[in-house]
Design a protein around this motif. Structure first.
Motif, short mmCIF file in Angstrom:
data_model
loop_
_atom_site.label_atom_id
_atom_site.label_comp_id
_atom_site.label_asym_id
_atom_site.label_seq_id
_atom_site.Cartn_x
_atom_site.Cartn_y
_atom_site.Cartn_z
N TRP A 38 4.99 10.17 1.99
CA TRP A 38 4.34 8.92 1.62
C TRP A 38 5.42 7.86 1.35
N LEU B 262 1.06 4.69 1.74
CA LEU B 262 0.48 5.30 2.94
C LEU B 262 1.32 6.46 3.40
N ALA C 295 -4.12 10.90 5.68
CA ALA C 295 -4.78 9.62 5.87
C ALA C 295 -6.29 9.76 5.77
N VAL D 268 0.63 -0.46 10.40
CA VAL D 268 -0.48 0.22 9.72
C VAL D 268 -1.54 0.59 10.75
N LYS E 261 0.84 -1.19 0.00
CA LYS E 261 0.00 0.00 0.00
C LYS E 261 0.88 1.24 0.00
N GLU F 132 -6.12 5.33 6.55
CA GLU F 132 -4.96 4.58 7.06
C GLU F 132 -3.68 5.40 6.89
N LEU F 133 -2.74 5.14 7.80
CA LEU F 133 -1.39 5.70 7.73
C LEU F 133 -0.42 4.71 8.34
#
Length: 778
Positions: free
Chosen positions: A112, A19, A50, A74, A17, A57-58
């Motif tokens: 990111w 994030l 996020a 996560v 992902k 999510e982050l």
């Protein structure tokens, strides 16, 4: 705080992902945790990014000083708000562990990254065993903290990975260890780490709890004792016994006492230690004992000496018969001290007079009682220190305070008992002081008796300088041979050789008889002891230098009189019924009735005595000399010298050479008594000549002197005691060495009147006059 959510491994995604990432400095979040996070500018940017993305999510990772973190977790944004103080904050709930990849671009000001969730494999049997062991350890930790609800939550977790990640809530794990757990994706490895860390924590906890328990018990005991002690004080106060508490106020006692400056400073230092020490501290008792000893000593108390010389001589004459030399020495001491005081010279060179007197003589001559009379004469306190059999140096110098049961030495105890700093201290039986592995008490006495040192005598227990220069020390001894020379050199010798028969009768009449009449519960008018009876006791019932046996016989007679009809008069004829038959009668005539026996004079620890020496000619033709009678080496040498002199002068003496070819046996009776010394040389020579010539030695003759190979008569010691013994034994003539003639000045006149003293320089003078002219047939 938001409750942690228990994850299941089936929920873990397997695709990467993009994030926003949030680096945290102060906390480390593991999977399954939820925590509020303060939002600064960077954190706010990450949270905003996020929230704009799908799923809110982050990625949360710990900030490291030396590198970027390799793993993070996560998390989802559960809630955004403010802390009570108005600071922006957000509640984050963590999910799975993810590996941080390369940075990527994204919307907003946030950073990111590419995050790849860590896949979770199915747990093995070994992993489940480790999980079970770790769960037991966690339950033990929680039970110590009584966290019963958390125990239920942990017990419900089945997945080993989820169980390991609950360590993020453990307060006993440091942030570094939690970062290590975050970066350990393998479940089995994480569990092994956690098991080791938890075991260490439990071991440390047990030790800490034990220490805490011991400290708590000690504090509770101390508080309880303090409370009881305060209650006891209150009870004593109500009972009117509050004044007893003043004894515990050592500071007030020290400040009120009249102490020298150095002593006061030392005492106050100990008081400070006592005030800092608790009641349970063993040093408190030692300090109290030391302070009591210091405060009991009479540091500033001194009695005033009586300097009336006439009154002093009167006191000595009243208490003792004879002993003129001792009385003169005491009067001289008083006279010199009175002159010093009249001129303002109370000390010599800054110190006391340093008078140390040694009274030497046989038992029973009044040495100890003379010390009491000296104290009475000076108007001083009297204290006696018995040294007989003392073998420990600490008895003189005291024990060091580090020893359990430590006490000051006998000198300090004597000063405390006397209550003054200038008493008369009688050191009794100084000749019987021994030494062993505990030290030499005689050597310790050197500092006590040396006028150059005793003004700063230091007792090991006190550890303070004690001025003994004003103390009048009087030592007593029976013999001088056993006193170390260094100690003997520090004392002034006054010999008390014994009493004559007239002295004994006078002492019995004036001192012993009144005392024993009182002890027998009689009055002077109820019983009378004639002088004839006293003389008979002195002559035939006792043969001693002193009067102890004399007094015992008087006491025995008076006890029997007290049980009979009163009043009573004890005459010489009554003594046999009262005290038995005489034990001692003159036997010189009987002992010397045959050739080869001569009468010598000797000195023992009991005073002077007569010594018979016997010689016998044995059959045989090989010659030789044998000696018996428990003789010492010096006396054996005297026997050898005597036989050598006789052999060398046999022709002059009229002795046939054939007689000297026979073996000769020399014996000194009383073989159980050790005998030694050179003064029997002339006696042995006379006995040998008497034997070989067949002529007896006159019964009334006694002799003493060392003989040389040339026949010279050499001087000896103890002349006065020997002449007193000759008189007691009924002898009328005595032979003395010429160089001992000055010693006759010390002999009482009545003894010299009763004896004819021949002064000789050669043994031939004795042989020419001491032997009978009549030959005795063999």
């Amino acid at each position: 705080m938001v409750e942690p959510r228990v994850l299941n491994s089936s929920e873990v995604p397997v695709t990467s992902k993009r994030l926003p990432v949030l680096f945290l400095d102060d906390i480390v979040l593991l999977p399954g945790m939820a925590a509020p996070v303060e939002l600064d500018e960077k954190a706010q940017a990450a949270v905003d990014a996020a929230r704009t993305s799908a799923g809110s999510e982050l990625l949360i990772a710990p900030r490291l000083e030396d590198r970027y973190a390799s793993y993070g977790v996560v998390a989802t944004v559960e809630q955004v708000g403010k802390f009570r103080g108005g600071t922006p904050a957000a509640v984050l709930r963590t999910g799975v562990r993810a590996k941080i990849g390369s940075g990527v671009t994204g919307p907003g000001a946030a950073l990111w990254v590419e995050a790849e969730p860590v896949p979770v494999s199915k747990p093995s049997a070994a992993t489940r065993e480790l999980a079970a062991e770790y769960k037991k350890l966690v339950v033990s930790v929680l039970q110590r903290r009584e966290a019963w609800q958390v125990i239920d939550s942990v017990s419900a977790i089945d997945d080993p990975g989820d169980l390991a990640d609950t360590a993020g809530w453990a307060p006993y794990l440091s942030s570094d260890r939690k970062r290590e757990l975050l970066e350990t994706p393998d479940v089995e490895a994480r569990l092994r780490l956690l098991i080791d860390w938890t075991r260490d924590f439990l071991a440390e906890s047990e030790v800490s709890e034990k220490i805490e328990h011991d400290v708590r018990e000690s504090v509770e005991k101390r508080n309880r004792e303090y409370l009881l002690r305060e209650q006891l004080k209150a009870i004593r106060k109500e009972l009117g016994e509050g004044e007893a508490d003043d004894k515990d106020d050592y500071r007030a006692r020290v400040e009120a006492a009249d102490l020298p400056d150095a002593v006061r400073e030392a005492a106050l230092r100990e008081v400070e230690k006592l005030e800092r020490a608790g009641d349970q501290n063993p040093e408190a008792g030692w300090i109290r004992s030391w302070l009591d000893t210091v405060l009991d000593l009479p540091w500033a108390v001194r009695t005033t000496d009586s300097t009336d010389l006439e009154a002093a001589r009167a006191v000595l004459d009243t208490d003792h018969h004879g002993l003129d030399e001792v009385k003169e020495r005491i009067v001289e001491y008083l006279g010199v001290r009175a002159r010093r005081e009249s001129r303002g010279l109370t000390t010599v060179g800054g110190r006391g007079s340093g008078a140390v007197i040694l009274l030497a003589g046989p038992p029973g001559v009044g040495k100890t009682s003379l010390g009491e009379s000296v104290a009475k004469t000076l108007s001083r306190k009297f204290v006696r220190v018995a040294l007989g059999g003392v073998r420990d140096e600490a008895e003189i110098r005291g024990h060091r305070r580090t020893y359990v049961g430590a006490l000051p030495g006998r000198i300090v105890r004597a000063i405390r008992e006397a209550g003054t700093m200038n008493p008369v201290v009688l050191l009794d039986e100084v000749d019987k002081v021994g030494s062993d592995y505990r030290g030499d008490p005689a050597a310790a006495l050197l500092e006590v008796l040396d006028p150059a040192q005793n003004h700063t005598f230091r007792d090991h227990y006190l550890d303070l300088d004690l001025d003994l220069s004003d103390v009048l020390f009087i030592a007593t001894a029976n013999t001088l041979e056993t006193i170390p020379q260094a100690l003997f050199d520090r004392m002034e010798l006054i010999t008390i050789d014994g009493y004559t028969a007239n002295d004994k009768v006078a002492i019995a009449r004036d001192f012993l008889l009144p005392r024993q009449i009182e002890r027998a519960a009689l009055s002077p008018g109820e019983v009378t002891v004639t002088e004839d009876a006293l003389r008979l006791i002195a002559a035939d019932y006792t043969r001693e230098a002193g009067v102890r046996s004399f007094e015992r016989l008087l006491a025995k007679a008076l006890r029997k009189v007290a049980l009979g009809t009163l009043p009573a008069t004890v005459d010489a004829a009554d003594l046999k019924d009262l005290i038995g038959r005489p034990r001692f009668t003159p036997d010189a005539a009987e002992r010397t009735a045959v050739p080869g026996v001569s009468t010598g004079l000797a000195v023992t620890g009991m005073g002077g005595d007569v010594l018979y020496i016997e010689a016998s000619l044995l059959p045989g033709d090989k010659g030789g000399l044998s000696v018996t009678g428990q003789l010492g080496d010096v006396m054996k040498e005297s026997a050898q010298i005597a036989i050598s002199y006789v052999r060398a002068h046999a022709g002059e003496l009229g002795i046939s050479p054939e007689q000297l070819d026979h073996p000769i046996h020399l014996h000194v009776p009383a073989g159980a008594v050790p005998k030694d010394g050179p003064s029997a040389g002339v006696t042995m020579t006379t006995a040998l000549v008497s034997l070989l010539l067949g002529r007896t030695v006159r019964a009334e003759v006694g002799m003493t002197g060392e003989v040389s190979l040339t026949g010279r008569v050499l001087p000896i010691g103890g002349v006065k005691q020997k002449l007193l013994a000759a008189q007691r034994a009924g002898l009328t003539e005595v032979y003395l060495p010429q160089r001992n003639e000055p010693d006759l000045d010390d002999v009482p006149a009545d003894v010299l009147d009763a004896l004819t003293v021949h002064i000789v320089s050669d043994v031939r003078e004795i042989l020419d006059t001491a032997l009978d002219d009549v030959l005795v047939a063999a």
